[in-house]
Design a protein around this motif. Structure first.
Motif, mmCIF file in Angstrom:
data_model
loop_
_atom_site.group_PDB
_atom_site.id
_atom_site.type_symbol
_atom_site.label_atom_id
_atom_site.label_comp_id
_atom_site.label_asym_id
_atom_site.label_seq_id
_atom_site.Cartn_x
_atom_site.Cartn_y
_atom_site.Cartn_z
ATOM 1 N N LYS A 120 53.986 38.983 51.788
ATOM 2 C CA LYS A 120 54.362 37.888 52.721
ATOM 3 C C LYS A 120 55.052 38.220 53.948
ATOM 4 C CE LYS A 120 56.290 33.460 52.092
ATOM 5 N NZ LYS A 120 56.922 32.404 51.434
ATOM 6 N N VAL A 121 54.598 37.600 55.135
ATOM 7 C CA VAL A 121 55.354 37.921 56.052
ATOM 8 C C VAL A 121 56.413 36.976 56.755
ATOM 9 C CG1 VAL A 121 54.939 38.177 58.932
ATOM 10 C CG2 VAL A 121 53.148 38.869 57.225
ATOM 11 N N PHE A 122 57.328 37.101 56.848
ATOM 12 C CA PHE A 122 58.760 36.462 57.329
ATOM 13 C C PHE A 122 58.918 36.469 58.522
ATOM 14 C CE2 PHE A 122 58.973 37.373 52.770
ATOM 15 C CZ PHE A 122 59.061 36.305 52.171
ATOM 16 N N ALA A 123 58.182 35.754 59.457
ATOM 17 C CA ALA A 123 58.208 36.047 61.038
ATOM 18 C C ALA A 123 59.546 35.623 61.489
ATOM 19 C CB ALA A 123 57.175 35.015 61.543
ATOM 20 N N ASP A 124 60.181 34.583 60.999
ATOM 21 C CA ASP A 124 61.573 34.388 61.633
ATOM 22 C C ASP A 124 62.740 35.710 61.389
ATOM 23 O OD1 ASP A 124 60.817 32.100 62.439
ATOM 24 O OD2 ASP A 124 61.862 30.801 60.842
ATOM 25 N N GLN A 125 62.532 36.435 60.285
ATOM 26 C CA GLN A 125 63.013 37.459 60.196
ATOM 27 C C GLN A 125 62.730 38.888 60.464
ATOM 28 O OE1 GLN A 125 62.401 35.082 57.820
ATOM 29 N NE2 GLN A 125 64.402 34.301 57.900
ATOM 30 N N GLY A 126 61.252 38.887 60.960
ATOM 31 C CA GLY A 126 60.923 40.196 61.543
ATOM 32 C C GLY A 126 60.511 41.215 60.384
ATOM 33 N N VAL A 127 60.231 40.726 59.360
ATOM 34 C CA VAL A 127 59.884 41.439 58.040
ATOM 35 C C VAL A 127 58.619 41.272 57.337
ATOM 36 C CG1 VAL A 127 62.078 42.234 57.765
ATOM 37 C CG2 VAL A 127 61.376 40.518 56.480
ATOM 38 N N VAL A 128 58.221 42.014 56.665
ATOM 39 C CA VAL A 128 57.214 41.776 55.720
ATOM 40 C C VAL A 128 57.403 42.478 54.295
ATOM 41 C CG1 VAL A 128 55.890 43.856 56.559
ATOM 42 C CG2 VAL A 128 54.666 42.005 55.177
ATOM 43 N N VAL A 129 57.431 41.544 53.292
ATOM 44 C CA VAL A 129 57.801 42.189 52.167
ATOM 45 C C VAL A 129 56.573 42.246 51.341
ATOM 46 C CG1 VAL A 129 59.138 41.671 50.084
ATOM 47 C CG2 VAL A 129 59.922 41.111 52.241
ATOM 48 N N THR A 130 56.402 43.501 50.829
ATOM 49 C CA THR A 130 55.197 43.669 49.662
ATOM 50 C C THR A 130 55.377 44.156 48.390
ATOM 51 O OG1 THR A 130 54.851 46.046 50.220
ATOM 52 C CG2 THR A 130 53.732 44.674 51.887
ATOM 53 N N GLN A 131 54.431 43.650 47.386
ATOM 54 C CA GLN A 131 54.385 44.076 45.933
ATOM 55 C C GLN A 131 53.295 45.003 45.780
ATOM 56 O OE1 GLN A 131 55.474 42.377 41.852
ATOM 57 N NE2 GLN A 131 54.702 41.009 43.220
ATOM 58 N N PRO A 132 53.345 46.448 45.943
ATOM 59 C CA PRO A 132 52.216 47.118 45.675
ATOM 60 C C PRO A 132 51.860 47.283 44.261
ATOM 61 C CG PRO A 132 53.805 48.259 47.143
ATOM 62 C CD PRO A 132 54.462 47.142 46.618
ATOM 63 N N VAL A 133 52.486 47.423 43.388
ATOM 64 C CA VAL A 133 52.229 47.413 41.886
ATOM 65 C C VAL A 133 53.424 46.431 41.586
ATOM 66 C CG1 VAL A 133 51.408 49.587 42.144
ATOM 67 C CG2 VAL A 133 53.927 49.384 41.474
ATOM 68 N N ALA A 134 53.030 46.054 40.180
ATOM 69 C CA ALA A 134 54.021 45.037 39.457
ATOM 70 C C ALA A 134 55.353 45.431 39.375
ATOM 71 C CB ALA A 134 53.426 44.573 38.213
ATOM 72 N N GLY A 135 56.197 44.511 40.147
ATOM 73 C CA GLY A 135 57.726 44.775 39.919
ATOM 74 C C GLY A 135 58.516 45.792 40.991
ATOM 75 N N GLN A 136 57.424 46.253 41.771
ATOM 76 C CA GLN A 136 57.908 47.247 43.000
ATOM 77 C C GLN A 136 57.684 46.383 44.271
ATOM 78 O OE1 GLN A 136 55.245 50.555 44.405
ATOM 79 N NE2 GLN A 136 56.943 51.812 44.072
ATOM 80 N N PHE A 137 59.070 46.284 44.947
ATOM 81 C CA PHE A 137 58.963 45.645 46.162
ATOM 82 C C PHE A 137 59.322 46.694 47.383
ATOM 83 C CE2 PHE A 137 59.602 42.568 42.848
ATOM 84 C CZ PHE A 137 58.601 41.702 43.082
#
Length: 147
Positions: free
Chosen positions: A68-85
């Protein structure tokens, strides 16, 4: 009329209409101006979510294999595999556009098609040549925070 009785200035209709229009526009713009006060009391502006220590998202908000992209914060958070962010800057290293799509383990920039790995931010497809910068997040329970 004698020369002493002639008006000093003469205005045609166009000049008068233009002046009245400009004055009306000035009044309208002044009335539409912003103010930090509303209704005579101080306006309270909520703090933007996602500052260091503030909850950015719930773990359930980040799809496995996506993100998910968080535009206001300038970050993208991913979960490549279950439980790993993972988190990265949402600013593409090619020309600074904001990435917009994360799917199948790939973060995509809409401007020129650069693609980055959702696992480590490395370039999967150019024109970008540098990876996305890593961002620091904390996962505590089901909450993800910046920091």
């Amino acid at each position: 009329m004698t020369s002493s009785q002639e008006p000093l200035y003469t205005f045609d209709r166009r000049t008068v209409v233009s002046a009245v229009g400009a004055a009306g526009l000035a009044v309208a713009l002044t009335a539409c101006g912003s103010s930090d006060k509303t209704g005579g009391s101080d306006a309270v502006k909520p703090a933007p979510a996602g500052k260091n220590g503030d909850a950015l998202a719930k773990t359930a908000d980040i799809p496995e294999g996506g993100g998910k992209v968080f535009a206001d914060q300038g970050v993208v958070v991913t979960q490549p595999v279950a439980g790993q962010f993972k988190a990265f800057s949402s600013k593409c290293t090619h020309q600074g556009c904001a990435v917009s799509k994360i799917s199948d383990g790939t973060i995509t920039c809409p401007c020129h098609g650069s693609q980055f790995s959702a696992t480590d931010g490395s370039v999967k497809h150019g024109p970008a040549t540098a990876p996305l910068a890593a961002a620091t997040i904390k996962v505590e329970g089901d909450s993800i925070t910046l920091g």
